[in-house]
Design a protein around this motif. Structure first.
Motif: not given
Length: 162
Positions: A85-111
């Motif tokens: 579950s954490s890995s999926l969230s991390f993948l979402f955050e990395v994808s946002q950063y890579y695609l430049a479509i939002g804020a990549t935030d460690i808090t999002d992964v945690m929550t």
């Protein structure tokens, strides 16, 4: 029947999370990707770049993921499920950063992970007190009605105004 429907609902929910997290519910994801060029990175936990509301929303958005994941992956370690579950969230955050479509935030992964953990735990507790087949039937029925309601809402938003 219930098992197949639960798998279908899980796939639909993951697709919905992709639409929500990566495309911010845009009805035209390609245009969204073309015109969004936001890239930021926050590695400070709980700096709350999106505020308390976003933290709560992230938790709530991943509770159903945890429930459906628990239903569909009944075999396997609880800790592996939380890790995935954490890995999926991390993948979402990395994808946002890579695609430049939002804020990549460690808090999002945690929550997001906390939400999935809550869903997994809630499902696990229900299965301890009631039969798995009964819990699966009730949860699948509930999620099916929620999916129908959500699709009705989405399609009503797509309908042109007269």
């Amino acid at each position: 029947m219930v098992k197949n429907l639960a798998k279908f609902l899980f796939i639909i929910y993951i697709l919905g999370l992709i639409w929500l997290v990566l495309f911010k519910l845009s009805f035209n994801p390609i245009t969204y990707l073309e015109f969004t060029n936001t890239r930021s990175l926050n590695l400070v936990p709980l700096a709350m770049s999106g505020g308390r509301r976003e933290v709560l929303f992230n938790i709530i958005a991943f509770i159903p993921f945890g429930i459906l994941f628990g239903m569909n992956a009944s075999k396997g370690s609880f800790f592996i499920k939380v890790f995935l579950s954490s890995s999926l969230s991390f993948l979402f955050e990395v994808s946002q950063y890579y695609l430049a479509i939002g804020a990549t935030d460690i808090t999002d992964v945690m929550t997001n992970t906390l939400g999935a953990l809550m869903g997994l735990s809630g499902y696990g507790l229900l299965v301890k007190f009631f039969s798995k087949s009964k819990v699966d039937f009730i949860v699948t029925t509930l999620f099916t009605f929620l999916l129908i309601f959500t699709l009705f809402f989405i399609f009503s938003e797509l309908r042109p105004e007269i």
